[in-house]
Design a protein around this motif. Structure first.
Motif: not given
Length: 273
Positions: A187, A194, A46, A171-172, A175, A153, A189, A151, A147-148, A125
């Protein structure tokens, strides 16, 4: 029969002893100093918070720099353990890691289970969407949103878009792959995450982060509930980092105007009320 009972009692005693050995320390600060190593749960995919550097093959990032600063203050080495949004709290509570520095939003629900440091990063977010496809939140109603798992999010998206289907991935990056493949319309978060995903995308010109925000996201370093000495130490350290300018230096390193993740620093580390 006596032999069987004795065997069961022995096995039970061994299991209980093992459980006792596996229990997390009551005083993490003392334990970390004693063993000479701080074990931190971090993200490893990430950018720019935690990811594997292609050249060094080491995990680097904003969160990692804060972990390293805390370890230096303690005079100990660092061991980084990759965690996901879903696994990080169980890993902490089971004693496998000493703290969480992994883009973790502070909220009342989590604060019932673990303790947090003062906010060391602040974001909001938002969404990544195909360019020009979303002008307001209404454009995402009834759509599939990625999304994850585990989270905040995930929960925020369900509240903000009750008519939409929220699909949760490990995980992102997964996504975002679903967005590229047309399996989701967006997506969601934190904007800083992002920005990191988009900066690394080979076809980033096809996507954007519209100015549609659904929540504030203050990040805290997670520690075990009631571990006061350790929480106090971490808080004192990051407040000193803010005062000395080290915290801003770390932000500029990862989010400054010369970086691909450019964001404005709209916060300072202060003692939370």
């Amino acid at each position: 029969m006596k032999r069987l009972v004795a065997g069961i009692m022995t096995a039970t005693l061994v299991a209980m002893t093992g459980a006792a050995l596996a229990a997390p320390p009551a005083d993490t600060l003392a334990e970390v100093k004693k063993k000479g190593v701080l074990v931190a749960g971090v993200k490893d995919s990430l950018p720019p918070f935690g990811y594997i550097d292609e050249k060094s093959r080491q995990i680097v990032g904003y969160d990692i720099d804060f972990v390293n600063a805390i370890a230096r203050k303690l005079g100990v080495k660092v061991e980084l353990k990759p965690v996901t949004s879903a696994s990080r709290m169980p890993q902490l509570q089971e004693g496998n890691i000493d703290l969480i520095a992994a883009t973790m939003t502070k909220n009342p629900e989590r604060a019932k289970q673990i303790d947090f440091s003062h906010t060391y990063f602040f974001t909001g977010q938002k969404f990544i969407t195909r360019k020009g496809s979303v002008k307001s939140l209404k454009d995402l109603e009834g759509k599939k949103i990625g999304t994850a798992k585990g989270s905040t999010s995930e929960q925020n998206a369900k509240k903000a878009l009750p008519s939409s289907t929220v699909l949760s991935f490990d995980d992102y990056p997964q996504a975002f792959l679903a967005l590229q493949q047309g399996k989701v319309a967006a997506v969601t978060t934190d904007e800083a995450i992002l920005a990191g995903i988009l900066a690394k995308a080979p076809n980033k010109e096809r996507f954007e982060i519209p100015n549609v925000q659904i929540s504030d996201e203050p990040y805290g370093i997670g520690m075990r509930k009631g571990d006061k000495a350790f929480v106090d130490f971490v808080n004192k350290t990051i407040l000193e980092m803010e005062k000395s300018g080290e915290a801003k230096k770390i932000f500029d390193k990862w989010f400054g105007p010369h970086t691909q993740f450019h964001l404005k620093r709209n916060f300072k580390i202060t003692a939370d009320k």
